[in-house]
Design an enzyme around this catalytic site. Sequence first.
Site, short mmCIF file in Angstrom:
data_model
loop_
_atom_site.label_atom_id
_atom_site.label_comp_id
_atom_site.label_asym_id
_atom_site.label_seq_id
_atom_site.Cartn_x
_atom_site.Cartn_y
_atom_site.Cartn_z
N THR A 179 -26.15 5.89 13.43
CA THR A 179 -26.05 7.26 13.91
C THR A 179 -27.05 8.13 13.15
O THR A 179 -27.24 7.96 11.95
CB THR A 179 -24.62 7.81 13.72
OG1 THR A 179 -23.71 7.02 14.48
CG2 THR A 179 -24.52 9.26 14.17
N PHE A 181 -28.08 11.77 11.84
CA PHE A 181 -27.47 13.03 11.44
C PHE A 181 -28.55 14.04 11.08
O PHE A 181 -29.60 13.66 10.53
CB PHE A 181 -26.56 12.84 10.23
CG PHE A 181 -25.36 11.98 10.49
CD1 PHE A 181 -24.14 12.54 10.85
CD2 PHE A 181 -25.43 10.61 10.37
CE1 PHE A 181 -23.03 11.77 11.09
CE2 PHE A 181 -24.33 9.81 10.62
CZ PHE A 181 -23.13 10.39 10.98
#
Length: 289
Positions: A179, A181
Amino acid sequence: MKRIAFLGPAGTVSQESTRYFFSAHQVEYVPFALISDVYSATLTGDTDYSVIPIENTIEGSVKLHIDALVEGAELPIQAEWTYPSVQNLIGRRIPGTTDFTDIHKIVSIDVAIAQCRQFLRAELPHVTFQNVSSTAEGVRLVQQSYDPSVAAIGTKLSAELYGLDLLVENITDHDNNYTRFVLIGRTKPELRPADEQKTTILVTLPEDYPGALHQVLSAFAWRRINLSKIESRPTKKLLGNYYFYIDIIGSMDSVLLPAALSEIEAIGCQVRLLGSYPSYIYNPSPISE
């Protein structure tokens, strides 16, 4: 001490990744239930920074979170990093059991469920799902239920914080599940030299200008400026009206990139700078040392 807002409650991947990113810093982590509240906390000065997950290897862009960046007041992106999203099956272990036939419901966020489809189909085809705002919220609800037939998908951190068992570790379908960020705030944090520099812009094309997108891309192409992402999103003002969210490898401190943006503006495009910032690639060592 800096205060950092993240999507809570305690134990989300957002918090786990932020602890990794700021491992060499003394900071206070402040959870919020909604990503809009995460953003607003820094906008109002309640926190110094906000952490927003915007892209996943498996599921792609988190459109709701990108829209929060775009539609809110201007808080520049100050850094980005990637972090592995390792999901685990969490609940209350029944002594003497070795299978999952007693589990009838999974409580988690829809993105995490999607990341574990193969495991769930193979091992838990009979379960129903309850969607919540975050993986940690699902773990918290399982902890409060005291029902061994209800389980959650979440981080090791959340299992530890809420005193539950790791029924199965790493049930994510793909090993490359990362992921991305971004850290937003008004001031630049003190960080070690980055792996690379990136810049993110929004471009709105002029109306009734045939070939405008080609002109935009050409402004980068002939200067050999690499675009790592381009995505269209509706402006929500008029049907068929879109802006382009563009990630660029390079810094506004360079000579070529500001010139490219000036060329784009010269043909009538609106250009909004979301940030020019350091980008960090995940490695097992802390990145803020």
